[in-house]
Design a protein around this motif. Structure first.
Motif, PDB file in Angstrom:
ATOM      1  N   ASP A  18     -34.150  21.655  -0.309  1.00  0.00           N
ATOM      2  CA  ASP A  18     -33.963  20.916  -1.551  1.00  0.00           C
ATOM      3  C   ASP A  18     -33.789  21.882  -2.718  1.00  0.00           C
ATOM      4  OD1 ASP A  18     -36.610  21.785  -1.279  1.00  0.00           O
ATOM      5  OD2 ASP A  18     -37.494  19.943  -2.050  1.00  0.00           O
ATOM      6  N   ALA A  19     -34.550  22.967  -2.720  1.00  0.00           N
ATOM      7  CA  ALA A  19     -34.409  23.979  -3.768  1.00  0.00           C
ATOM      8  C   ALA A  19     -33.022  24.614  -3.705  1.00  0.00           C
ATOM      9  CB  ALA A  19     -35.496  25.044  -3.631  1.00  0.00           C
ATOM     10  N   ALA A  24     -27.855  25.457  -6.169  1.00  0.00           N
ATOM     11  CA  ALA A  24     -26.402  25.443  -5.995  1.00  0.00           C
ATOM     12  C   ALA A  24     -25.735  24.552  -7.035  1.00  0.00           C
ATOM     13  CB  ALA A  24     -26.049  24.978  -4.586  1.00  0.00           C
ATOM     14  N   TYR A  25     -26.312  23.403  -7.273  1.00  0.00           N
ATOM     15  CA  TYR A  25     -25.764  22.465  -8.248  1.00  0.00           C
ATOM     16  C   TYR A  25     -25.766  23.093  -9.641  1.00  0.00           C
ATOM     17  CZ  TYR A  25     -24.981  18.124 -10.791  1.00  0.00           C
ATOM     18  OH  TYR A  25     -24.466  17.157 -11.624  1.00  0.00           O
ATOM     19  N   HIS A  26     -26.878  23.740  -9.989  1.00  0.00           N
ATOM     20  CA  HIS A  26     -27.007  24.354 -11.316  1.00  0.00           C
ATOM     21  C   HIS A  26     -26.055  25.544 -11.472  1.00  0.00           C
ATOM     22  CE1 HIS A  26     -28.803  25.925 -14.972  1.00  0.00           C
ATOM     23  NE2 HIS A  26     -28.943  27.082 -14.352  1.00  0.00           N
ATOM     24  N   VAL A  27     -26.109  26.480 -10.548  1.00  0.00           N
ATOM     25  CA  VAL A  27     -25.288  27.694 -10.645  1.00  0.00           C
ATOM     26  C   VAL A  27     -23.803  27.370 -10.457  1.00  0.00           C
ATOM     27  CG1 VAL A  27     -24.844  29.969  -9.622  1.00  0.00           C
ATOM     28  CG2 VAL A  27     -27.201  29.185  -9.941  1.00  0.00           C
ATOM     29  N   GLY A  28     -23.515  26.351  -9.674  1.00  0.00           N
ATOM     30  CA  GLY A  28     -22.128  25.941  -9.440  1.00  0.00           C
ATOM     31  C   GLY A  28     -21.558  25.076 -10.532  1.00  0.00           C
ATOM     32  N   PHE A  35     -20.387  26.262  -5.871  1.00  0.00           N
ATOM     33  CA  PHE A  35     -21.366  27.273  -5.501  1.00  0.00           C
ATOM     34  C   PHE A  35     -21.058  27.850  -4.124  1.00  0.00           C
ATOM     35  CE2 PHE A  35     -25.345  28.719  -3.600  1.00  0.00           C
ATOM     36  CZ  PHE A  35     -25.772  29.627  -4.564  1.00  0.00           C
ATOM     37  N   VAL A  36     -20.715  26.995  -3.178  1.00  0.00           N
ATOM     38  CA  VAL A  36     -20.374  27.463  -1.826  1.00  0.00           C
ATOM     39  C   VAL A  36     -19.159  28.393  -1.893  1.00  0.00           C
ATOM     40  CG1 VAL A  36     -19.607  26.730   0.463  1.00  0.00           C
ATOM     41  CG2 VAL A  36     -21.483  25.520  -0.676  1.00  0.00           C
ATOM     42  N   SER A  37     -18.216  28.091  -2.757  1.00  0.00           N
ATOM     43  CA  SER A  37     -17.067  28.978  -2.952  1.00  0.00           C
ATOM     44  C   SER A  37     -17.531  30.345  -3.461  1.00  0.00           C
ATOM     45  CB  SER A  37     -16.085  28.345  -3.942  1.00  0.00           C
ATOM     46  OG  SER A  37     -14.997  29.204  -4.174  1.00  0.00           O
TER      47      SER A  37
END
Length: 174
Positions: A18-19, A24-28, A35-37
């Motif tokens: 969950d973290a 990922a949502y925040h940084v992306g 973020f995955v990219s």
């Protein structure tokens, strides 16, 4: 309400998927695919040839993979970051936010009974495809060794065997 640092503790000690998703949502920029990219761009920068990400947390998914070698390269680079090294070398941590979280690192190499190994961190993991796995670091006489064991029956014992072999069988030169 949690800080990014709180989330990193939750990601790195008890494997908080969950973290990973929230980070990922925040940084992306509000996009997990963004973020995955970024993760795949970093893999390319590190020269990882057998790694491809499709999610931020590492759970099994089609076309999401890495190799032991690529995991070792990533670990070596990550341990250059003192904040990361501190976190992955910590046995227990308490996050005090709107509620209190008691976090435990499941890397048993960090337990007192394994102190002579010289382990200073990194990460355990489990997925159905990868099985029980570990990426671990140990430092002896100022020399660091990174080991990776995937799909092993006893990841702690396997890592200890690999560390003992590496420190006994090889010598360092300047």
């Amino acid at each position: 309400v949690l800080t990014l640092e709180d989330l990193l503790w939750g990601l790195l000690l008890p494997s908080g998927n969950d973290a990973a998703t929230v980070i990922a949502y925040h940084v992306g920029g509000g996009s997990i695919p963004n973020f995955v990219s970024l993760m795949n761009q970093k893999a390319a920068e590190l020269g990882l040839k057998n790694t491809h990400f499709v999610n931020p947390h590492g759970l099994d998914e089609d076309d999401h993979y890495s190799s032991a070698y690529d995991l070792a390269v990533t670990a070596r680079k990550a341990m250059e970051n003192p904040v990361f090294a501190k976190m992955v070398g910590t046995r227990n941590y308490v996050v005090r936010a709107s509620r209190t979280f008691y976090l435990t690192n499941y890397n048993f190499l960090l337990r007192p009974q394994n102190e002579s190994i010289g382990a200073d961190g990194i990460k355990t993991g489990y997925t159905d495809d990868a099985g029980d796995s570990i990426v671990a670091s140990a430092t002896r006489d100022g020399r660091r060794v990174i080991v990776v064991a995937l799909d092993t029956a006893d990841r702690t014992a396997e890592a200890i065997r690999l560390f003992n072999y590496a420190f006994a069988a090889f010598s360092w030169v300047e």
